[in-house]
Write a protein that holds these residues in place. Structure first.
Motif, mmCIF file in Angstrom:
data_model
loop_
_atom_site.group_PDB
_atom_site.id
_atom_site.type_symbol
_atom_site.label_atom_id
_atom_site.label_comp_id
_atom_site.label_asym_id
_atom_site.label_seq_id
_atom_site.Cartn_x
_atom_site.Cartn_y
_atom_site.Cartn_z
ATOM 1 N N MET A 145 -1.286 62.810 96.947
ATOM 2 C CA MET A 145 -1.216 61.375 97.185
ATOM 3 C C MET A 145 -1.587 60.611 95.907
ATOM 4 O O MET A 145 -2.438 61.063 95.149
ATOM 5 C CB MET A 145 -2.178 60.976 98.310
ATOM 6 N N ASP A 146 -0.958 59.449 95.687
ATOM 7 C CA ASP A 146 -1.271 58.622 94.522
ATOM 8 C C ASP A 146 -2.194 57.461 94.880
ATOM 9 O O ASP A 146 -2.458 56.612 94.026
ATOM 10 C CB ASP A 146 0.026 58.057 93.926
ATOM 11 N N ALA A 147 -2.652 57.409 96.110
ATOM 12 C CA ALA A 147 -3.440 56.262 96.560
ATOM 13 C C ALA A 147 -4.859 56.312 96.009
ATOM 14 O O ALA A 147 -5.433 57.372 95.778
ATOM 15 C CB ALA A 147 -3.467 56.212 98.082
ATOM 16 N N SER A 148 -5.414 55.117 95.801
ATOM 17 C CA SER A 148 -6.814 54.972 95.429
ATOM 18 C C SER A 148 -7.543 54.262 96.568
ATOM 19 O O SER A 148 -6.950 53.463 97.293
ATOM 20 C CB SER A 148 -6.952 54.148 94.150
ATOM 21 N N VAL A 149 -8.826 54.563 96.707
ATOM 22 C CA VAL A 149 -9.634 53.971 97.759
ATOM 23 C C VAL A 149 -10.895 53.383 97.143
ATOM 24 O O VAL A 149 -11.608 54.063 96.396
ATOM 25 C CB VAL A 149 -10.028 55.014 98.831
ATOM 26 N N ILE A 150 -11.171 52.117 97.442
ATOM 27 C CA ILE A 150 -12.384 51.452 96.971
ATOM 28 C C ILE A 150 -13.395 51.471 98.111
ATOM 29 O O ILE A 150 -13.156 50.897 99.180
ATOM 30 C CB ILE A 150 -12.089 50.000 96.550
ATOM 31 N N LEU A 151 -14.530 52.123 97.878
ATOM 32 C CA LEU A 151 -15.587 52.220 98.881
ATOM 33 C C LEU A 151 -16.678 51.225 98.517
ATOM 34 O O LEU A 151 -17.313 51.348 97.463
ATOM 35 C CB LEU A 151 -16.153 53.641 98.927
ATOM 36 N N ARG A 198 -15.028 63.804 100.865
ATOM 37 C CA ARG A 198 -13.964 64.144 101.824
ATOM 38 C C ARG A 198 -12.614 63.580 101.379
ATOM 39 O O ARG A 198 -11.578 64.241 101.519
ATOM 40 C CB ARG A 198 -14.319 63.606 103.215
ATOM 41 N N LEU A 199 -12.645 62.383 100.835
ATOM 42 C CA LEU A 199 -11.393 61.770 100.383
ATOM 43 C C LEU A 199 -10.806 62.527 99.192
ATOM 44 O O LEU A 199 -9.586 62.713 99.102
ATOM 45 C CB LEU A 199 -11.637 60.305 100.018
ATOM 46 N N ARG A 200 -11.663 62.986 98.280
ATOM 47 C CA ARG A 200 -11.172 63.782 97.144
ATOM 48 C C ARG A 200 -10.518 65.068 97.641
ATOM 49 O O ARG A 200 -9.460 65.469 97.141
ATOM 50 C CB ARG A 200 -12.323 64.116 96.195
ATOM 51 N N ASP A 201 -11.145 65.711 98.613
ATOM 52 C CA ASP A 201 -10.580 66.938 99.170
ATOM 53 C C ASP A 201 -9.226 66.683 99.824
ATOM 54 O O ASP A 201 -8.396 67.592 99.917
ATOM 55 C CB ASP A 201 -11.543 67.550 100.189
ATOM 56 N N ALA A 202 -9.021 65.452 100.295
ATOM 57 C CA ALA A 202 -7.748 65.097 100.940
ATOM 58 C C ALA A 202 -6.715 64.607 99.930
ATOM 59 O O ALA A 202 -5.607 64.214 100.321
ATOM 60 C CB ALA A 202 -7.988 64.026 101.995
ATOM 61 N N GLY A 203 -7.064 64.622 98.647
ATOM 62 C CA GLY A 203 -6.107 64.232 97.621
ATOM 63 C C GLY A 203 -6.121 62.772 97.248
ATOM 64 O O GLY A 203 -5.241 62.316 96.517
ATOM 65 N N GLU A 208 -8.141 59.321 95.544
ATOM 66 C CA GLU A 208 -9.048 59.032 94.436
ATOM 67 C C GLU A 208 -10.004 57.911 94.836
ATOM 68 O O GLU A 208 -9.637 56.737 94.826
ATOM 69 C CB GLU A 208 -8.269 58.615 93.193
ATOM 70 N N PRO A 209 -11.248 58.250 95.209
ATOM 71 C CA PRO A 209 -12.193 57.204 95.618
ATOM 72 C C PRO A 209 -12.869 56.557 94.412
ATOM 73 O O PRO A 209 -13.165 57.203 93.414
ATOM 74 C CB PRO A 209 -13.210 57.974 96.459
ATOM 75 N N LEU A 210 -13.092 55.266 94.535
ATOM 76 C CA LEU A 210 -13.825 54.499 93.534
ATOM 77 C C LEU A 210 -14.986 53.829 94.262
ATOM 78 O O LEU A 210 -14.772 52.993 95.144
ATOM 79 C CB LEU A 210 -12.905 53.452 92.894
ATOM 80 N N VAL A 211 -16.209 54.219 93.930
ATOM 81 C CA VAL A 211 -17.392 53.710 94.619
ATOM 82 C C VAL A 211 -17.866 52.436 93.928
ATOM 83 O O VAL A 211 -18.330 52.472 92.788
ATOM 84 C CB VAL A 211 -18.518 54.760 94.646
ATOM 85 N N LEU A 212 -17.714 51.311 94.622
ATOM 86 C CA LEU A 212 -18.104 50.003 94.101
ATOM 87 C C LEU A 212 -18.852 49.240 95.198
ATOM 88 O O LEU A 212 -18.249 48.439 95.927
ATOM 89 C CB LEU A 212 -16.871 49.199 93.651
ATOM 90 N N PRO A 213 -20.145 49.481 95.363
ATOM 91 C CA PRO A 213 -20.881 48.757 96.412
ATOM 92 C C PRO A 213 -20.742 47.246 96.269
ATOM 93 O O PRO A 213 -20.909 46.702 95.168
ATOM 94 C CB PRO A 213 -22.326 49.212 96.182
#
Length: 269
Positions: free
Chosen positions: A1-7, A20-25, A27-32
């Protein structure tokens, strides 16, 4: 997947989900979006649990900060026998159990009714006859809906701010990482778990010069109120509203499944 996720959940709440998201392919970006800071207990004014018939915790953070304040007042601090505790959702109930509250004394909403003050009220209203004094533990700001219902029922309700929430200021480096995610070509999905977080995320985008990306973001929220605040901010910004906003339950499992679904090719069309 090419999607990014902002947490954007507070610090310490994103790491397991990110893995878990990395394992699913993805790319998480942690930005509280918000930073949390413990408030001083204030020994003389501190609301001890033994003085109340019911303690209501609005979040897991409320449990953790209050329990830390209680321990700070006495190394032998313990929950009084028979103390009843109300939690707005399953995650808050689990935090109360980890803090030492008897699981049998915890009142929480029926999962079918959602996880918010309104759902908790359904569980509390039949018990009002056995209550006189209630303490609501929360952050420095919070909804007044449940407290108002309890007061209308004739109960004495005190509010205690165990911690402070402030908008987080994303750094220039975080801004560069966010810009790279936005320019990655795939969908960019932003998780929002509070109305204050909506305002904080948009303020950071403005400050970093990334506000033009706002209309292209996809959003996952955990309550209709947050979706409403998102629509309000989008309208006030003068930008076209987000093309995808979905609502899910606030558990990690539900959030994970929703994020993976939103990142799938069928959702990208």
């Amino acid at each position: 997947m090419d999607a990014s996720v902002i947490l954007t959940r507070p610090e310490g709440k994103n790491e397991q989900l990110a893995a878990r998201l990395r394992d699913a392919g993805l790319e998480p970006l942690v930005l509280p979006a918000l930073s949390l800071r413990a408030l001083p207990a204030g020994e003389r004014a501190f609301p001890l649990p033994a003085h109340y018939d019911l303690l209501v915790f609005v979040s897991g953070n409320a449990v953790r900060f209050y329990a830390a304040q209680l321990r700070g007042l006495s190394a032998d601090a313990a929950w009084p026998p028979g103390l009843r505790v109300a939690a707005v959702g399953a995650a808050t109930a689990r935090a109360a159990q980890r803090a030492g509250v008897d699981p049998g004394a915890i009142i929480q909403p029926d999962p079918r009714d959602g996880q918010d003050s309104e759902a908790l009220w359904k569980q509390l209203s039949p018990r009002l006859g056995s209550l006189r004094r209630v303490l609501i533990v929360r952050g420095n700001r919070g909804r007044e809906w449940l407290g108002a219902r309890l007061e209308e029922a004739g109960l004495r309700v005190d509010r205690h701010a165990a911690y402070e929430r402030r908008p987080a200021q994303w750094s220039a480096e975080q801004g560069r990482r966010l810009a790279a995610a936005l320019e990655g070509g795939g969908p960019c999905i932003c998780l929002l778990t509070s109305s204050e977080g909506v305002d904080a995320v948009y303020a950071n985008l403005l400050r970093l010069g990334l506000e033009n990306a706002w209309p292209s973001l996809r959003f996952l929220v955990v309550h209709e109120r947050i979706a409403g605040r998102l629509q309000s901010v989008s309208g006030a910004s003068g930008k076209v509203g987000p093309r995808m906003v979905k609502i899910c339950q606030p558990s990690d499992d539900a959030i994970f499944q929703a994020l993976v679904g939103m990142a799938s090719p069928s959702e990208s069309s």
